[in-house]
Structure formats: structure tokens, C-alpha cells
Scaffold this active site. Sequence first.
Site, short mmCIF file in Angstrom:
data_model
loop_
_atom_site.label_atom_id
_atom_site.label_comp_id
_atom_site.label_asym_id
_atom_site.label_seq_id
_atom_site.Cartn_x
_atom_site.Cartn_y
_atom_site.Cartn_z
N GLY A 38 28.23 34.97 43.86
CA GLY A 38 29.57 35.48 43.52
C GLY A 38 29.52 36.54 42.45
O GLY A 38 30.48 37.28 42.25
N GLY A 39 28.40 36.60 41.72
CA GLY A 39 28.20 37.66 40.72
C GLY A 39 29.22 37.64 39.60
O GLY A 39 29.83 36.61 39.31
N GLY A 180 40.63 50.28 28.81
CA GLY A 180 40.60 50.34 30.28
C GLY A 180 41.19 49.03 30.80
O GLY A 180 41.83 48.28 30.05
N ALA A 181 40.93 48.75 32.09
CA ALA A 181 41.52 47.55 32.70
C ALA A 181 41.12 46.27 31.95
O ALA A 181 41.98 45.42 31.66
CB ALA A 181 41.09 47.46 34.15
N GLY A 268 33.30 49.73 28.71
CA GLY A 268 32.72 50.11 30.00
C GLY A 268 31.48 49.31 30.34
O GLY A 268 31.13 48.36 29.62
N HIS A 441 65.10 44.13 52.67
CA HIS A 441 65.95 44.06 51.49
C HIS A 441 66.28 42.60 51.19
O HIS A 441 66.59 41.86 52.12
CB HIS A 441 67.25 44.83 51.73
CG HIS A 441 68.19 44.73 50.59
ND1 HIS A 441 68.00 45.42 49.41
CD2 HIS A 441 69.32 43.99 50.43
CE1 HIS A 441 68.99 45.12 48.57
NE2 HIS A 441 69.80 44.25 49.17
C1 LIG Z 1 36.28 40.97 32.88
C2 LIG Z 1 36.17 41.69 34.18
C3 LIG Z 1 37.25 41.73 35.04
C4 LIG Z 1 37.14 42.40 36.25
N1 LIG Z 1 38.22 42.42 37.08
C5 LIG Z 1 38.13 43.08 38.25
C6 LIG Z 1 39.23 43.08 39.14
O1 LIG Z 1 40.26 42.50 38.87
N2 LIG Z 1 39.09 43.74 40.30
C7 LIG Z 1 37.94 44.40 40.65
O2 LIG Z 1 37.86 44.99 41.73
N3 LIG Z 1 36.88 44.40 39.82
C8 LIG Z 1 36.95 43.76 38.64
N4 LIG Z 1 35.87 43.72 37.81
C9 LIG Z 1 34.64 44.42 38.25
C10 LIG Z 1 33.86 43.57 39.26
O3 LIG Z 1 33.57 42.32 38.70
C11 LIG Z 1 32.59 44.29 39.67
O4 LIG Z 1 32.93 45.57 40.12
C12 LIG Z 1 31.86 43.54 40.77
O5 LIG Z 1 31.50 42.25 40.36
C13 LIG Z 1 30.62 44.31 41.19
O6 LIG Z 1 29.98 43.62 42.20
P1 LIG Z 1 28.42 43.79 42.48
O7 LIG Z 1 28.14 43.00 43.72
O8 LIG Z 1 28.06 45.20 42.43
O9 LIG Z 1 27.69 43.12 41.23
P2 LIG Z 1 27.87 41.79 40.42
O10 LIG Z 1 29.13 41.09 40.73
O11 LIG Z 1 27.62 42.15 39.01
O12 LIG Z 1 26.69 40.87 40.95
C14 LIG Z 1 25.35 41.22 40.70
C15 LIG Z 1 24.51 39.99 40.94
O13 LIG Z 1 23.15 40.38 40.89
C16 LIG Z 1 22.40 39.39 40.23
N5 LIG Z 1 21.19 40.03 39.73
C17 LIG Z 1 21.09 41.10 38.90
N6 LIG Z 1 19.78 41.43 38.72
C18 LIG Z 1 19.05 40.55 39.46
C19 LIG Z 1 17.67 40.38 39.70
N7 LIG Z 1 16.76 41.21 39.18
N8 LIG Z 1 17.28 39.36 40.50
C20 LIG Z 1 18.19 38.52 41.04
N9 LIG Z 1 19.51 38.64 40.86
C21 LIG Z 1 19.94 39.65 40.09
C22 LIG Z 1 23.33 38.87 39.14
O14 LIG Z 1 22.97 37.57 38.75
C23 LIG Z 1 24.67 38.92 39.86
O15 LIG Z 1 24.99 37.70 40.46
C24 LIG Z 1 35.94 43.04 36.60
C25 LIG Z 1 34.84 42.99 35.76
C26 LIG Z 1 34.95 42.32 34.57
C27 LIG Z 1 33.76 42.28 33.67
#
Ligand SMILES: Cc1cc2nc3c(=O)[nH]c(=O)nc-3n(C[C@H](O)[C@H](O)[C@H](O)COP(=O)(O)OP(=O)(O)OC[C@H]3O[C@@H](n4cnc5c(N)ncnc54)[C@H](O)[C@@H]3O)c2cc1C
Length: 462
Positions: A38-39, A180-181, A268, A441
Amino acid sequence: MSKFDLAVLGGGPGGYVAAIRSAQLGLKTCVIDQDKLGGICLNWGCIPTKALLKNAEVYHYIKNADTYGINVGKVSVDFKKNIKRSRDVSNRLSKGIEFLMKKNNITHIQGMGKLISKTSLEVKNKQKKITLEADKIIIATGARPLTIPGIGLDGKRVISYKEAMVLETPPKKMIIIGSGAIGTEFAYYFNEFGVEIQLIEMVDRILPVEDSDVSKEVAKSFKKSGIIISVETKVSKIESLKTKVKVYTEKNGKEKILEGDVALLAVGVTGNIENIGLEELGIVTDRGAIKINQFNQTNIPTIYAIGDVSGPPWLAHVASAQGHVASDHAAGHSPKPVDYTNIPGCTYCQPQVGSLGMTEAKAKESGHDVKTGKFLFQASGKAMAVGNTTGFVKLVFDGKYGELLGAHIVGSEATELIGELGMAKSLETTWEDIATTTHAHPTLSEAIMEAASDAFGSAIHQ
Ligand SMILES: Cc1cc2nc3c(=O)[nH]c(=O)nc-3n(C[C@H](O)[C@H](O)[C@H](O)COP(=O)(O)OP(=O)(O)OC[C@H]3O[C@@H](n4cnc5c(N)ncnc54)[C@H](O)[C@@H]3O)c2cc1C
């Protein structure tokens, strides 16, 4: 050695969507993550913050219940439970992703991954080190908080979003650096629970990427609710002391020291590009992000990069959309590239913000003969009925052809309302299509129809 058609490094919204799509296309797929699936999005970003913001909104309604003719007795807040609700929602969703991996026969490998060749990876965890091969690899390692040079996060008094969303008790005073957001969402949340908030922004307005009218509206509302905003203010140093934090700011050459219990750095993010084998393989990066083409391929055609690690806009829905494109392309299909001119950006504070496409200023800058239309929620029957009349819908059109160029909504449910305009823009609709689409409406969405009419002088209710 295990062999896959496609390996995804990172199980966030980019990675897990790419993995599911790849499995749907019949590829033998694995996803590698060192943490919970879920990241950031599900565990530390989008989802837990939205749960917290809902808590704040409910509290706001309760505090203002007398407006609706409801008398509430003494109200108290269980802050621990407030946080727990957010963590529970995240955990439930992360388990849901694990289930989806199983359902789609995707191999989930826990551990830290690193590319060791164009078609192989090494994964280390506490127990072992394994090597796996894959015809194609998608990098989806996400991003982490950016810091100001010379200012480190200590996780106690100088914190990032991660610590901010699990504070055991709300501090008395919080200084939020960056509007920012993320910064504005936390400002709204903590302010609602009685925390004194000072919001600091380096440029001349909060929510700097939004249309300037939107920034003004949110700033007006924040100031009314007691949030102190300092724009054109630079932070040069932060001192983390035993009982407080000192934030050194500078505005128009004058230095001012602010004191608070906690400073939240929300300036950021930067891509997780380190220690994953990029340098060794010669994968090109630029300012903390992996460089990609329209199909998310890096300069090595078997290796793709998606989501936050491939640069802005740092949004979960962009990561997922790129996940689709990359997997489809890796499977030999010809996907439609992501349309970066039509990406909704949402901020879930109150009033909410939902926007896409060009701001009025950008549209003028790019040479369009611009026509804008605006409808204030003050004039909306539904907004009055629900007791939430802050904000407006502002639409930006090309004056010559009437094409929708941008949409900017601030107010209640703005983040839901923007969806209609994303569809409108992707279908290349004109003001007339929007204005002549019958909207139910009473709904807040009527404001979209009225704003479109207003741009060409035919609004009814204003
Ligand atoms: C407080 C906050 C609020 C946010 N709110 C929103 C929102 O409302 N709407 C929106 O669209 N976006 C929002 N975002 C941004 C959003 O969370 C990110 O854009 C999104 O999670 C990016 O997804 P991703 O898959 O690129 O990476 P991530 O979600 O960061 O996932 C990356 C994954 O890679 C794994 N990983 C990294 N390196 C390694 C490695 N070497 N080996 C194994 N695993 C690794 C990590 O453990 C992680 O699980 C928010 C961010 C924050 C911080």
C-alpha cells in the site's frame, strides 16, 4: 533462482496496480516491498490523513451543532481514539492489498530490493538474500520527505507527516513549514482540535500551485478560523530544544524567531532513487527522480519507473495510472499515455480544493484568449441548505472555441465535484456542453453548470 515475466519493486499504489494489471494480462508477476503493501498512500499518506480530516470535520459539526438546531452537551475529544481510527483504516486497506495479491496469483516478496542487472534483482530481508530474474522490471519505490538544507528531522520536535499523524497528544502550538496540500491539510486538522497553528510559506500565497483565487479563498477561511499565515517567509534554521522548538524566519530582510512545541516540515518530497542499483546500471535520473518516456520506460527499455520516484505530480492516482501504462507496455500492448494536462489535484482541508488543467494565469501565459466563469456557493440553494456556503467554482475556457482548459473548485465536496470536470476535459467538451447538461437540483454540482454559463454571459442564478 525464481524467474518472472515482470517484477515490481515497491508495493505502493503505483506498484500494486502495476502488478495486478500485469497479472491480468497473463504475466507471471512478483511485487517486492520492504514494508507493508500500500506504500505511503495507504499507510502514511492519502488514506490515514483523510480519516483524520474526517474526524476533524465531525468535530467541527459537533462544535457548531447549534446552527442546525441541535444542542450538544459537553463535548470531549479522545485523541488516542482519533488517531487509532486512522491507523485502523490504513491497516484494513493494507490487508486488502495483500488479499488482492493472492487473488491475482502475484508473488509477494518481503525485503529490500536492488536491481543487479537489466533483468535481475536481489532482495534482502532479515532471514535471507535471494536473486530473481524478470524479463521486465518496474521501479515504484516512491518518495520521502524533503528537508531544508541544514535542517534535519529529529522525529520529536522537528517532524514530518509520518510523526504528525500519530502524535499521542495534540501540541499547544505547531509551526508548519510549507503550505502545499500536506501542510494545509495538517493545518486544518490540528487547528480544529485547538492547536495554535502558524503556517509558513516561502512564496506569496498558500497552496501556490492552485489558481490564485483559490489560494485567497482558503487563506481567508483559514485566517477566520484562527490559523496564522506568514507568506514570503523563509525558514533559515530550526533549533530543537528540550521543551520547545525555535524557528528562525526571514521576511523582507527582517529576522523573526518563532517558538512552538513542534515544527512540521512539509516542503515537498524527493524520490527514493538511492541504493537500488540505478548508478551501476546507468539509469538516468534528474533532480531526485528517474527520467522516463511516455510509456514510463527508463533509458533501459526493459526497466520502467512509475509513481513518485519518477517525479511530479506526486499523486497516488498518477502512480496508479502510470502503473497501468507501464504494465500494458511491458506486456507488448500500446497503451494510451497518461494525459498530464488532465490530472486532478485535491486538498482535503475545509474548505476543500479540487482542480485540474490550467489556472487562469497559465492559460493567459500560454496565449489563449481566456474566458472565465465563476459561481459562488453563496448563491447555491444546496450549499445554503447544508450550511456550507464558502467557496466557488471557477472554470477557465478558451474564448475562441469554448474548450475547457481548467477547473478550480474550492468549498464543500470540491474533491468529489472535480471528477465531473475531469471527464468533461477528457472528452474535450466546450462551455456549452457543460452548461446544457442538466444537473440535478438541488446539488452543489449545479454550480459547475452555472460557472460554465457565466463564462459566456448566460448564468441564471447570479
Ligand atoms: C501526508 C500525505 C498525504 C497525501 N495525500 C494524498 C492524497 O490525498 N491524494 C494523492 O493522490 N496523493 C497523496 N499523497 C501522495 C501519495 O501518497 C503518493 O503520491 C503515492 O503514495 C505514490 O505512490 P508510489 O507507488 O509511487 O510510492 P509509495 O506509495 O511511496 O510506495 C513505495 C513503496 O516502495 C517501497 N520501497 C521503496 N524502496 C524499496 C526497496 N529498495 N525495496 C523494497 N521496497 C521498497 C516502500 O516501502 C513503499 O511501500 C500524500 C502523501 C503524503 C505524504
